[in-house]
Design an enzyme around this catalytic site. Structure first.
Site, PDB file in Angstrom:
ATOM      1  CG  ASP A   1     -16.751 -27.822 -29.775  1.00 39.46           C
ATOM      2  OD1 ASP A   1     -15.786 -28.266 -30.400  1.00 39.46           O
ATOM      3  OD2 ASP A   1     -17.621 -28.543 -29.271  1.00 39.46           O
TER       4      ASP A   1
ATOM      5  CG  ASP B   1     -16.852 -27.414 -16.984  1.00 38.18           C
ATOM      6  OD1 ASP B   1     -16.942 -26.885 -18.110  1.00 38.18           O
ATOM      7  OD2 ASP B   1     -17.772 -28.075 -16.475  1.00 38.18           O
TER       8      ASP B   1
ATOM      9  NE  ARG C   1     -16.279 -24.197 -14.215  1.00 36.56           N
ATOM     10  CZ  ARG C   1     -16.901 -24.174 -15.392  1.00 36.56           C
ATOM     11  NH1 ARG C   1     -16.287 -23.744 -16.466  1.00 36.56           N
ATOM     12  NH2 ARG C   1     -18.148 -24.593 -15.497  1.00 36.56           N
TER      13      ARG C   1
HETATM   14  P1  IMP Z   1     -20.076 -24.548 -29.164  1.00 34.16           P
HETATM   15  O1  IMP Z   1     -21.437 -23.978 -28.989  1.00 34.16           O
HETATM   16  O2  IMP Z   1     -20.126 -25.942 -29.708  1.00 34.16           O
HETATM   17  O3  IMP Z   1     -19.130 -23.685 -29.948  1.00 34.16           O
HETATM   18  O4  IMP Z   1     -19.508 -24.805 -27.729  1.00 34.16           O
HETATM   19  C1  IMP Z   1     -18.912 -23.869 -26.934  1.00 34.16           C
HETATM   20  C2  IMP Z   1     -18.964 -24.326 -25.493  1.00 34.16           C
HETATM   21  O5  IMP Z   1     -18.785 -25.747 -25.359  1.00 34.16           O
HETATM   22  C3  IMP Z   1     -17.828 -23.704 -24.729  1.00 34.16           C
HETATM   23  O6  IMP Z   1     -18.242 -22.493 -24.160  1.00 34.16           O
HETATM   24  C4  IMP Z   1     -17.501 -24.728 -23.691  1.00 34.16           C
HETATM   25  O7  IMP Z   1     -18.297 -24.495 -22.553  1.00 34.16           O
HETATM   26  C5  IMP Z   1     -17.928 -26.055 -24.287  1.00 34.16           C
HETATM   27  N1  IMP Z   1     -16.759 -26.796 -24.810  1.00 34.16           N
HETATM   28  C6  IMP Z   1     -16.478 -27.061 -26.090  1.00 34.16           C
HETATM   29  N2  IMP Z   1     -15.362 -27.782 -26.206  1.00 34.16           N
HETATM   30  C7  IMP Z   1     -14.906 -27.970 -24.953  1.00 34.16           C
HETATM   31  C8  IMP Z   1     -13.748 -28.629 -24.417  1.00 34.16           C
HETATM   32  O8  IMP Z   1     -12.893 -29.199 -25.124  1.00 34.16           O
HETATM   33  N3  IMP Z   1     -13.635 -28.602 -23.069  1.00 34.16           N
HETATM   34  C9  IMP Z   1     -14.532 -28.002 -22.250  1.00 34.16           C
HETATM   35  N4  IMP Z   1     -15.616 -27.367 -22.711  1.00 34.16           N
HETATM   36  C10 IMP Z   1     -15.799 -27.348 -24.054  1.00 34.16           C
END
Ligand code: IMP
Length: 272
Positions: free
Chosen positions: A103, A159, A165
């Site tokens: 993300d 989730d 999940r």
């Molecule tokens: P980042 O550090 O922002 O890249 O976030 C990664 C983590 O955010 C992932 O491992 C997910 O646990 C959570 N995440 C990000 N987007 C989503 C989504 O659309 N649904 C569920 N979990 C998400």
């Protein structure tokens, strides 16, 4: 009401996932032919993808898991920290990190830095889903299943508040189900983080300010955050702080009782 009723749209079907996992399995098996690969799954979202992916690899693999948690506002991930470490010494091994979704990139960038310092022979990343529009930290994802738009998705390991999940597909959650709950749970997590001394008052105040500015919070949550900021006072000023009474009242408003934990006193070295 079933879980499926909470889904606005199926973004990636079970068939599409299975075909993609088989394709990724072939690519990875070719790239690591003749080598042994250590798969590192990020808890908990990656376990469904990981268990399908590993059965599509025809090279020898080993398996380990790592747990990372973040303080997020809404769907934003913020500061990241390690909550469960690997058992395996990765020095000299070929490592593939398996993640459900990338993300902002904060989680993976933190993880990559942490793992690189342990000197693996090689380090690559495989993610089932990627939301490139949301990226804040540039990272290289070597194997990507699907690029998806900026929508909150659940299923196939992903989730919302630990639910959904076990859906076999990736779907978009109906928006009204998650906005308020996400912000409320982020408020609770941050208050607890502050009380547990994992977050400083400055970090708590910065987070509350950003959340108020950037998120469309409910009137009740807005009042809560404004009260928190008013009680904390001006950063840098002499009365910048929250009393125990402030914290008890604020937590009470969230329906939480403030439990003050006393830790056993640590005696100074050589004393008594
Ligand atoms: P980042 O550090 O922002 O890249 O976030 C990664 C983590 O955010 C992932 O491992 C997910 O646990 C959570 N995440 C990000 N987007 C989503 C989504 O659309 N649904 C569920 N979990 C998400």
């Amino acid at each position: 009401m079933t879980m499926q009723d909470d889904i606005a749209e199926i973004l990636v079907s079970e068939e599409q996932i299975q075909a993609k996992v088989a394709e990724l399995g072939r690519r990875i098996s070719e790239d690591y032919a003749g080598e042994e690969l250590l798969l590192i799954g990020l808890l908990r979202g990656a376990i469904v993808f990981l268990s399908d992916l590993m059965r599509n690899l025809d090279i020898p693999v080993r398996l380990d898991f790592i747990g990372i948690s973040s303080y997020g506002a809404g769907t934003e991930s913020g500061a990241v920290r390690l909550v469960m470490d690997l058992e395996t010494d990765i020095a000299g091994r070929h490592v593939l990190v398996v993640e459900d979704i990338v993300d902002t990139g904060k989680t993976l960038s933190y993880l990559i830095e942490t793992l690189k310092a342990r000197q693996p022979a090689s380090l690559r990343v495989c993610a089932l889903l990627d939301k490139p529009e949301r990226r804040q930290v540039p990272i290289v994802v070597d194997y990507v299943g699907f690029e998806i738009p900026d929508k909150f998705v659940v299923g196939y390991g992903l989730d919302f508040a630990e639910g959904y999940r076990n859906l076999p597909f990736v779907g978009v959650l109906k928006e009204h189900l998650y906005r308020e709950v996400l912000i409320r749970s982020a408020i609770l997590r941050h208050m607890n983080g502050y009380l547990e001394r994992e977050l400083s008052l400055q970090e708590l105040v910065d987070w509350a300010t950003t959340t108020l500015a950037e998120n469309d919070v409910s009137a009740e949550d807005e009042a809560f955050l404004q009260d928190l900021l008013a009680r904390a006072g001006e950063p840098g000023s002499a009365d910048f702080g929250l009393t125990l009474e402030d914290c008890a009242e604020l937590m009470g408003r969230l329906g939480q009782e403030l439990r003050v934990r006393t830790r056993p006193l640590v005696r100074a070295e050589g004393a008594g």
